[in-house]
Motif scaffolding. Sequence first.
Motif, PDB file in Angstrom:
ATOM      1  N   TRP A   1       4.643  37.035  48.089  1.00  0.00           N
ATOM      2  CA  TRP A   1       3.427  37.040  47.273  1.00  0.00           C
ATOM      3  C   TRP A   1       2.405  36.048  47.841  1.00  0.00           C
ATOM      4  N   ASN A   2       2.894  34.909  48.318  1.00  0.00           N
ATOM      5  CA  ASN A   2       2.037  33.907  48.939  1.00  0.00           C
ATOM      6  C   ASN A   2       1.293  34.512  50.137  1.00  0.00           C
ATOM      7  N   PHE A   3       2.017  35.271  50.955  1.00  0.00           N
ATOM      8  CA  PHE A   3       1.409  35.915  52.124  1.00  0.00           C
ATOM      9  C   PHE A   3       0.412  36.996  51.708  1.00  0.00           C
ATOM     10  N   ILE A   4       0.730  37.726  50.651  1.00  0.00           N
ATOM     11  CA  ILE A   4      -0.171  38.777  50.186  1.00  0.00           C
ATOM     12  C   ILE A   4      -1.500  38.180  49.718  1.00  0.00           C
ATOM     13  N   VAL A   5      -1.429  37.094  48.954  1.00  0.00           N
ATOM     14  CA  VAL A   5      -2.646  36.443  48.458  1.00  0.00           C
ATOM     15  C   VAL A   5      -3.494  35.943  49.618  1.00  0.00           C
ATOM     16  N   GLY A   6      -2.856  35.217  50.554  1.00  0.00           N
ATOM     17  CA  GLY A   6      -3.598  34.689  51.692  1.00  0.00           C
ATOM     18  C   GLY A   6      -4.199  35.790  52.547  1.00  0.00           C
ATOM     19  N   PHE A   7      -3.399  36.833  52.826  1.00  0.00           N
ATOM     20  CA  PHE A   7      -3.869  37.944  53.652  1.00  0.00           C
ATOM     21  C   PHE A   7      -5.028  38.682  52.973  1.00  0.00           C
ATOM     22  N   SER A   8      -4.928  38.882  51.655  1.00  0.00           N
ATOM     23  CA  SER A   8      -5.972  39.597  50.926  1.00  0.00           C
ATOM     24  C   SER A   8      -7.298  38.845  50.952  1.00  0.00           C
ATOM     25  N   ILE A   9      -7.239  37.537  50.697  1.00  0.00           N
ATOM     26  CA  ILE A   9      -8.467  36.735  50.680  1.00  0.00           C
ATOM     27  C   ILE A   9      -9.122  36.721  52.055  1.00  0.00           C
ATOM     28  N   LEU A  10      -8.312  36.451  53.073  1.00  0.00           N
ATOM     29  CA  LEU A  10      -8.848  36.394  54.438  1.00  0.00           C
ATOM     30  C   LEU A  10      -9.328  37.768  54.908  1.00  0.00           C
ATOM     31  N   GLY A  11      -8.580  38.822  54.526  1.00  0.00           N
ATOM     32  CA  GLY A  11      -8.961  40.174  54.910  1.00  0.00           C
ATOM     33  C   GLY A  11     -10.271  40.601  54.284  1.00  0.00           C
ATOM     34  N   ILE A  12     -10.455  40.297  52.997  1.00  0.00           N
ATOM     35  CA  ILE A  12     -11.709  40.633  52.310  1.00  0.00           C
ATOM     36  C   ILE A  12     -12.886  39.893  52.946  1.00  0.00           C
ATOM     37  N   MET A  13     -12.672  38.609  53.242  1.00  0.00           N
ATOM     38  CA  MET A  13     -13.720  37.815  53.907  1.00  0.00           C
ATOM     39  C   MET A  13     -14.127  38.453  55.234  1.00  0.00           C
ATOM     40  N   LEU A  14     -13.129  38.858  56.016  1.00  0.00           N
ATOM     41  CA  LEU A  14     -13.408  39.439  57.330  1.00  0.00           C
ATOM     42  C   LEU A  14     -14.124  40.782  57.199  1.00  0.00           C
ATOM     43  N   ILE A  15     -13.683  41.618  56.263  1.00  0.00           N
ATOM     44  CA  ILE A  15     -14.323  42.928  56.062  1.00  0.00           C
ATOM     45  C   ILE A  15     -15.783  42.759  55.659  1.00  0.00           C
ATOM     46  N   VAL A  16     -16.049  41.827  54.738  1.00  0.00           N
ATOM     47  CA  VAL A  16     -17.427  41.571  54.297  1.00  0.00           C
ATOM     48  C   VAL A  16     -18.280  41.109  55.474  1.00  0.00           C
ATOM     49  N   ARG A  17     -17.736  40.224  56.291  1.00  0.00           N
ATOM     50  CA  ARG A  17     -18.482  39.716  57.446  1.00  0.00           C
ATOM     51  C   ARG A  17     -18.742  40.810  58.479  1.00  0.00           C
ATOM     52  N   ILE A  18     -17.759  41.698  58.666  1.00  0.00           N
ATOM     53  CA  ILE A  18     -17.946  42.814  59.601  1.00  0.00           C
ATOM     54  C   ILE A  18     -19.047  43.749  59.091  1.00  0.00           C
ATOM     55  N   MET A  19     -19.040  44.024  57.776  1.00  0.00           N
ATOM     56  CA  MET A  19     -20.061  44.892  57.181  1.00  0.00           C
ATOM     57  C   MET A  19     -21.450  44.274  57.281  1.00  0.00           C
ATOM     58  N   MET A  20     -21.495  42.934  57.234  1.00  0.00           N
ATOM     59  CA  MET A  20     -22.780  42.230  57.353  1.00  0.00           C
ATOM     60  C   MET A  20     -23.223  42.084  58.802  1.00  0.00           C
ATOM     61  N   GLY A  21     -22.328  42.436  59.732  1.00  0.00           N
ATOM     62  CA  GLY A  21     -22.661  42.350  61.143  1.00  0.00           C
ATOM     63  C   GLY A  21     -22.514  40.968  61.737  1.00  0.00           C
ATOM     64  N   THR A  22     -21.810  40.075  61.017  1.00  0.00           N
ATOM     65  CA  THR A  22     -21.646  38.702  61.519  1.00  0.00           C
ATOM     66  C   THR A  22     -20.284  38.476  62.170  1.00  0.00           C
ATOM     67  N   ALA A  23     -19.460  39.529  62.239  1.00  0.00           N
ATOM     68  CA  ALA A  23     -18.142  39.390  62.855  1.00  0.00           C
ATOM     69  C   ALA A  23     -17.681  40.732  63.413  1.00  0.00           C
ATOM     70  N   THR A  24     -16.821  40.650  64.402  1.00  0.00           N
ATOM     71  CA  THR A  24     -16.158  41.837  64.941  1.00  0.00           C
ATOM     72  C   THR A  24     -14.661  41.560  64.948  1.00  0.00           C
ATOM     73  N   PHE A  25     -13.872  42.602  65.128  1.00  0.00           N
ATOM     74  CA  PHE A  25     -12.428  42.385  65.104  1.00  0.00           C
ATOM     75  C   PHE A  25     -11.726  43.351  66.043  1.00  0.00           C
TER      76      PHE A  25
END
Length: 328
Positions: free
Chosen positions: A210-234
């Motif tokens: 559960w600890n990994f799921i929470v961390g992965f979800s928060i970081l994943g959402i942050m990355l997706i938002v940044r990619i959509m804003m054009g400030t990050a690639t992956f």
Amino acid sequence: MSNPQTSKTEKTVVIPLLVLATVLAGMLGPMQSAVNGQVGKLLGDGNASAVVSFGSGLVVMAIIILARRSTREQFAAIPRKMKAHRLPWWNWFAGCCGAVIVFSEGATASILGVATFQTTLISGMVISGLICDRLGIGVPVKQPFNFARIMGALLAIAATVLVVLPNWSAPKVIVLAVLPFLGGLLAGWQPAGNSAVAEETGSMLVSITWNFIVGFSILGIMLIVRIMMGTATFHLPTVWWMYLGGPLGLLSIALMALLVRGLGLLLLGLASTAGQLIGSILIDLLIPQLGAQVYMVTILGALVALIGAGVAMIPSAKKRIDVNELSN
């Protein structure tokens, strides 16, 4: 009837071996930092590096959880237990702390060097531990500040200042050192939350997943938002060992859980801290490809951090002994 002399001899032999094993297990932390730091350097993004690290660890934990019916059922019960509100809500989000630490590894470890990163992280953890003990977070009895505890916190701050001294003229590097220090400050909350979730679900494996799921979800959402804003690639790393960050962290957790039974919390904390600091310096010295330079003040700072951790832990050990004596 056991022979007291034989028992004493066995303990004299076994304890040093367990301490050595804990020092070696503590070295897994710097190895994880080095891997995540290199992933962050390759991808050019600490957020992306943290997603890779949490993702690889989550895959391993998912395999472990799904392999047994009991852990599958315990994990499936989490939504129901959350709705019951028997645990304070913040316990369920302790994975946020790990997210900050892993994010800081990807963003700063390759720039600061593993030794500087680990020293600032441990210094933050020492201060966090004192504050959590004082507030009663994760411990049965609140422990007031005293001279030794305050001295441990001051030594932790001094250690942080020492390891960043060589970069004092580079403000960007100083700012980067704040990230692992902040991660260390938050670290006191994580074991308390994970322990509470483990007790609620009946499984530490479920709690870690559960600890990994929470961390992965928060970081994943942050990355997706940044990619959509054009400030990050992956893009995924193409080198196999760059996926070892999560599994190394899991292996460290598992070994510490086994070793604490033979050593107790005090010796485990000191030996693992020594392993983290020794391992981080060795990595920077023996792998010059990482590009980190080890200065004499870096080694001195690591030593001060270890002393600070030891000074801060001793009163906790005495307090635990007093509490145990009173309960008998």
